[in-house]
Design a protein around this motif. Sequence first.
Motif, PDB file in Angstrom:
ATOM      1  N   LYS A  34      70.870  29.414  50.368  1.00  0.00           N
ATOM      2  CA  LYS A  34      69.439  29.189  50.179  1.00  0.00           C
ATOM      3  C   LYS A  34      69.113  27.736  50.458  1.00  0.00           C
TER       4      LYS A  34
ATOM      5  N   ILE B 134      61.929  33.738  52.438  1.00  0.00           N
ATOM      6  CA  ILE B 134      61.859  34.775  51.416  1.00  0.00           C
ATOM      7  C   ILE B 134      60.641  34.486  50.544  1.00  0.00           C
TER       8      ILE B 134
ATOM      9  N   TRP C 211      64.391  39.315  48.920  1.00  0.00           N
ATOM     10  CA  TRP C 211      65.756  38.797  48.730  1.00  0.00           C
ATOM     11  C   TRP C 211      66.716  39.968  48.531  1.00  0.00           C
TER      12      TRP C 211
END
Length: 132
Positions: free
Chosen positions: A77, A50, A56
């Motif tokens: 993440k 990302i 995102w």
Amino acid sequence: MKIKIILLSTLLGISAISCTKDTALDGIPSQVENYLVTYSIDGESFYKTIHNKDEWSALLDNFLAMARKGHRITFTKGNQRLWTDASKEIKTFSTESKQEAIIWCNQMTVDGWTVTLEFDEHSGKYICTAIR
């Protein structure tokens, strides 16, 4: 010297925070360093880098759309593990609102949780589970 560095870092951090707008994706700056999202769709693992808040947001939106179609999505993440054992801390949230689901999933991810997202056709609710 250390105090000057800490003070400067704090001032820079405060000024950066004051320049951002509040959105559903608070905690993700609009311009971020690249970070890795590890996710699975029905048990098949994927990775995506990302580059900014828009990417995102689009990925979260895609996850919710896929959940509505009957898929089970798990994501986190960084290099955190997707699969955790049952002895971990668990939080659950359910809602009919897509926006509420996005906000909750984002916040849990920002806080370091692994999130699983499903959709219950009978109740019309997104079922969000966070594990850490």
